[in-house]
Design a protein around this motif. Structure first.
Motif, PDB file in Angstrom:
ATOM      1  N   PRO A  69       0.833  -1.161   0.014  1.00 49.66           N
ATOM      2  CA  PRO A  69       0.026   0.069   0.105  1.00 49.66           C
ATOM      3  C   PRO A  69       0.705   1.251  -0.073  1.00 49.66           C
ATOM      4  CG  PRO A  69      -0.772  -1.681   1.795  1.00 49.66           C
ATOM      5  CD  PRO A  69       0.413  -1.994   1.074  1.00 49.66           C
ATOM      6  N   LEU A  70       1.942   1.153   0.778  1.00 51.84           N
ATOM      7  CA  LEU A  70       2.713   2.554   0.905  1.00 51.84           C
ATOM      8  C   LEU A  70       4.216   1.880   0.738  1.00 51.84           C
ATOM      9  CD1 LEU A  70       3.082   5.602   1.243  1.00 51.84           C
ATOM     10  CD2 LEU A  70       3.201   5.010   3.884  1.00 51.84           C
ATOM     11  N   GLN A  71       4.905   2.478  -0.507  1.00 46.95           N
ATOM     12  CA  GLN A  71       6.128   1.945  -0.838  1.00 46.95           C
ATOM     13  C   GLN A  71       7.040   3.080  -1.024  1.00 46.95           C
ATOM     14  OE1 GLN A  71       5.309  -2.319  -3.059  1.00 46.95           O
ATOM     15  NE2 GLN A  71       6.006  -0.523  -4.219  1.00 46.95           N
ATOM     16  N   ILE A  72       8.328   2.938  -0.459  1.00 47.91           N
ATOM     17  CA  ILE A  72       9.427   3.971  -0.586  1.00 47.91           C
ATOM     18  C   ILE A  72      10.601   3.446  -1.119  1.00 47.91           C
ATOM     19  CG2 ILE A  72       8.257   5.959   0.629  1.00 47.91           C
ATOM     20  CD1 ILE A  72      10.447   5.272   2.928  1.00 47.91           C
ATOM     21  N   SER A  73      11.603   4.434  -1.545  1.00 51.58           N
ATOM     22  CA  SER A  73      12.890   3.878  -1.719  1.00 51.58           C
ATOM     23  C   SER A  73      13.788   4.970  -1.021  1.00 51.58           C
ATOM     24  CB  SER A  73      13.362   3.622  -3.117  1.00 51.58           C
ATOM     25  OG  SER A  73      14.847   3.512  -3.472  1.00 51.58           O
ATOM     26  N   ALA A  74      14.000   4.836   0.259  1.00 45.70           N
ATOM     27  CA  ALA A  74      14.830   5.937   1.112  1.00 45.70           C
ATOM     28  C   ALA A  74      16.219   6.204   0.291  1.00 45.70           C
ATOM     29  CB  ALA A  74      14.967   5.448   2.418  1.00 45.70           C
ATOM     30  N   LEU A  75      16.998   5.076  -0.075  1.00 47.52           N
ATOM     31  CA  LEU A  75      18.167   5.284  -0.451  1.00 47.52           C
ATOM     32  C   LEU A  75      18.304   6.059  -1.774  1.00 47.52           C
ATOM     33  CD1 LEU A  75      21.090   4.414   0.442  1.00 47.52           C
ATOM     34  CD2 LEU A  75      20.953   2.347  -1.278  1.00 47.52           C
ATOM     35  N   ASN A  76      17.236   6.083  -2.457  1.00 52.85           N
ATOM     36  CA  ASN A  76      16.884   6.657  -3.777  1.00 52.85           C
ATOM     37  C   ASN A  76      16.064   8.094  -3.693  1.00 52.85           C
ATOM     38  OD1 ASN A  76      18.199   4.856  -5.425  1.00 52.85           O
ATOM     39  ND2 ASN A  76      16.512   3.507  -5.547  1.00 52.85           N
ATOM     40  N   LYS A  77      15.957   8.440  -2.139  1.00 52.26           N
ATOM     41  CA  LYS A  77      15.190   9.533  -1.954  1.00 52.26           C
ATOM     42  C   LYS A  77      13.904   9.693  -2.588  1.00 52.26           C
ATOM     43  CE  LYS A  77      19.439  12.213  -0.910  1.00 52.26           C
ATOM     44  NZ  LYS A  77      19.436  11.873   0.509  1.00 52.26           N
ATOM     45  N   ASP A  78      13.383   8.581  -2.821  1.00 49.66           N
ATOM     46  CA  ASP A  78      11.793   8.505  -3.460  1.00 49.66           C
ATOM     47  C   ASP A  78      10.862   8.322  -2.196  1.00 49.66           C
ATOM     48  OD1 ASP A  78       9.465   8.202  -4.829  1.00 49.66           O
ATOM     49  OD2 ASP A  78      10.056   6.144  -5.356  1.00 49.66           O
ATOM     50  N   ILE A  79      10.765   9.535  -1.216  1.00 43.94           N
ATOM     51  CA  ILE A  79       9.837   9.131  -0.133  1.00 43.94           C
ATOM     52  C   ILE A  79       8.646  10.172  -0.101  1.00 43.94           C
ATOM     53  CG2 ILE A  79      11.889   8.749   1.152  1.00 43.94           C
ATOM     54  CD1 ILE A  79      12.080  11.655   2.134  1.00 43.94           C
ATOM     55  N   GLN A  80       8.159  10.655  -1.261  1.00 45.70           N
ATOM     56  CA  GLN A  80       7.164  11.505  -1.517  1.00 45.70           C
ATOM     57  C   GLN A  80       5.967  10.928  -1.023  1.00 45.70           C
ATOM     58  OE1 GLN A  80       7.597  14.850  -2.055  1.00 45.70           O
ATOM     59  NE2 GLN A  80       5.381  15.126  -1.698  1.00 45.70           N
ATOM     60  N   PRO A  81       5.624   9.307  -1.324  1.00 45.81           N
ATOM     61  CA  PRO A  81       4.357   8.971  -0.806  1.00 45.81           C
ATOM     62  C   PRO A  81       4.170   9.022   0.566  1.00 45.81           C
ATOM     63  CG  PRO A  81       5.319   7.728  -2.604  1.00 45.81           C
ATOM     64  CD  PRO A  81       6.289   8.700  -2.327  1.00 45.81           C
ATOM     65  N   LEU A  82       5.511   8.678   1.480  1.00 45.77           N
ATOM     66  CA  LEU A  82       5.403   8.831   2.849  1.00 45.77           C
ATOM     67  C   LEU A  82       5.113  10.414   3.292  1.00 45.77           C
ATOM     68  CD1 LEU A  82       5.807   7.729   5.624  1.00 45.77           C
ATOM     69  CD2 LEU A  82       8.194   8.061   5.412  1.00 45.77           C
ATOM     70  N   ILE A  83       5.786  11.554   2.812  1.00 40.34           N
ATOM     71  CA  ILE A  83       5.453  12.542   3.073  1.00 40.34           C
ATOM     72  C   ILE A  83       3.909  13.216   2.908  1.00 40.34           C
ATOM     73  CG2 ILE A  83       5.859  15.133   2.391  1.00 40.34           C
ATOM     74  CD1 ILE A  83       8.968  14.147   1.689  1.00 40.34           C
ATOM     75  N   GLN A  84       3.376  12.719   1.800  1.00 41.09           N
ATOM     76  CA  GLN A  84       1.992  12.819   1.374  1.00 41.09           C
ATOM     77  C   GLN A  84       1.056  12.228   2.596  1.00 41.09           C
ATOM     78  OE1 GLN A  84       1.434  11.511  -2.559  1.00 41.09           O
ATOM     79  NE2 GLN A  84       2.495  13.336  -3.126  1.00 41.09           N
ATOM     80  N   GLU A  85       1.610  10.837   3.007  1.00 38.84           N
ATOM     81  CA  GLU A  85       0.750  10.160   4.025  1.00 38.84           C
ATOM     82  C   GLU A  85       0.776  11.021   5.351  1.00 38.84           C
ATOM     83  OE1 GLU A  85      -1.724   7.366   5.756  1.00 38.84           O
ATOM     84  OE2 GLU A  85      -1.212   7.916   3.503  1.00 38.84           O
ATOM     85  N   ILE A  86       2.235  11.520   5.857  1.00 36.82           N
ATOM     86  CA  ILE A  86       2.025  12.427   7.029  1.00 36.82           C
ATOM     87  C   ILE A  86       1.017  13.582   7.011  1.00 36.82           C
ATOM     88  CG2 ILE A  86       3.466  13.616   8.378  1.00 36.82           C
ATOM     89  CD1 ILE A  86       5.918  11.696   7.447  1.00 36.82           C
ATOM     90  N   GLU A  87       1.315  14.224   5.829  1.00 40.71           N
ATOM     91  CA  GLU A  87       0.570  15.355   5.857  1.00 40.71           C
ATOM     92  C   GLU A  87      -0.954  15.226   5.857  1.00 40.71           C
ATOM     93  OE1 GLU A  87       2.010  16.667   1.959  1.00 40.71           O
ATOM     94  OE2 GLU A  87       3.829  17.830   2.976  1.00 40.71           O
ATOM     95  N   ALA A  88      -1.354  14.280   5.128  1.00 43.15           N
ATOM     96  CA  ALA A  88      -2.660  13.768   5.238  1.00 43.15           C
ATOM     97  C   ALA A  88      -3.166  13.259   6.492  1.00 43.15           C
ATOM     98  CB  ALA A  88      -2.834  12.601   4.364  1.00 43.15           C
TER      99      ALA A  88
END
Length: 212
Positions: free
Chosen positions: A112-131
Motif C-alpha cells: 500500500p505504501l512503498q518508498i525507496s529511502a536510499l534513492n530519496k523516493d519518499i514523497q508517498p510517505l510525506i503525503q501520508e504524514i501531511e494527510a
C-alpha cells in the motif's frame, strides 16, 4: 530506517550500512513538512540481542515508541514479514502509525505504501504524514506558528517585551514602558487575529496599563 531519516532531513545524519544493528542509540533531527514541524527519532531495531550495548539501544527504542506522537514503522519490501516484523506490528498497533515499505525498487510484491529511502523516493510517505495532520488524526502537543508572518510577529513581540523589561529595570517612566508593552500586545494579537485565543492575550496583559 537510517536511510529514511537521512532522506527526510536531506543530510547524512545517521550512519547507514548493510549490517543489522548499526544504529545502537537514538539519532534525532528536525524537519518541516509544509507547516508541520517534526522531531524525528531514528531508533535501534527492536530484536533479541546478547550485546549489552545494543540491548540498551533497544530499550530506548521501546521507550520512544511509548512517548511518540506518530510511529513510522519501516518494513523491508524486498522480503516477506518475519517474526520480528510481526512483533513490531503488535507492539505499535495501539499507537498512531504509518506502515511504510522501504526498498520499493526491490519489492517482491505491491504494498500500500512503498518508498525507496536510499534513492530519496519518499514523497508517498510525506503525503501520508501531511494527510494525517490534515484529517486531524494527529495533533501536536504545543501550539504552532504556521507561517513566516506569525513567526515575524512573535519575534517582534519578544523584542518589545525584552525592551520593556530593560526599561523597568532601568527605572524608566511607566509611559515609556507602556509603548513597548502596547507594541508587544499588538504583535501578539496579530498572530491570533480572529481567534478566540485573543482573550488569552488580554489575560496576560490585564495587569499592565496599555492605554487600550
Amino acid at each position: 530506517k537510517s536511510s529514511l531519516l537521512n532522506a527526510l532531513l536531506n543530510e547524512d545524519k545517521a550512519i547507514v550500512t548493510p549490517i543489522a544493528g548499526t544504529t545502537r542509540d537514538l539519532v534525532e533531527g528536525w524537519v518541516r513538512l509544509k507547516n508541520i514541524p517534526l522531531h524525528l527519532i531514528d531508533t535501534a531495531g527492536i530484536h533479541q540481542s546478547d550485546d549489552i550495548v545494543e540491548r540498551i539501544g533497544i530499550d530506548r527504542s521501546i521507550q520512544s515508541i511509548d512517548s511518540a506522537d506518530l510511529i513510522i514503522l519501516v518494513l523491508d519490501a524486498s522480503m516477506l514479514h518475519d517474526e520480528r516484523d510481526e512483533q513490531l506490528l503488535v507492539l505499535t498497533q495501539n499507537k498512531p502509525r504509518i506502515i511504510v515499505y522501504n526498498k520499493s525498487d526491490l519489492a517482491i510484491k505491491e504494498y500500500p505504501l512503498q518508498i525507496s529511502a536510499l534513492n530519496k523516493d519518499i514523497q508517498p510517505l510525506i503525503q501520508e504524514i501531511e494527510a494525517m495532520f490534515a484529517k486531524h488524526l494527529l495533533a501536536t502537543k504545543q501550539p504552532l506558528l504556521h507561517n513566516e508572518r506569525q513567526i515575524g510577529l512573535f519575534r517582534l513581540a519578544q523584542n518589545h517585551m525584552e525592551n520593556a523589561k530593560q526599561a523597568i529595570e532601568a527605572g524608566y517612566e511607566v509611559d515609556i514602558i507602556t509603548i513597548d508593552l502596547q507594541q508587544a500586545y499588538d504583535a501578539l494579537t496579530g498572530i491570533v487575529h480572529g481567534s478566540q485565543k485573543a482573550s488569552l492575550i488580554d489575560e496576560i496583559f490585564e495587569k499592565f496599563c496599555l492605554g487600550k
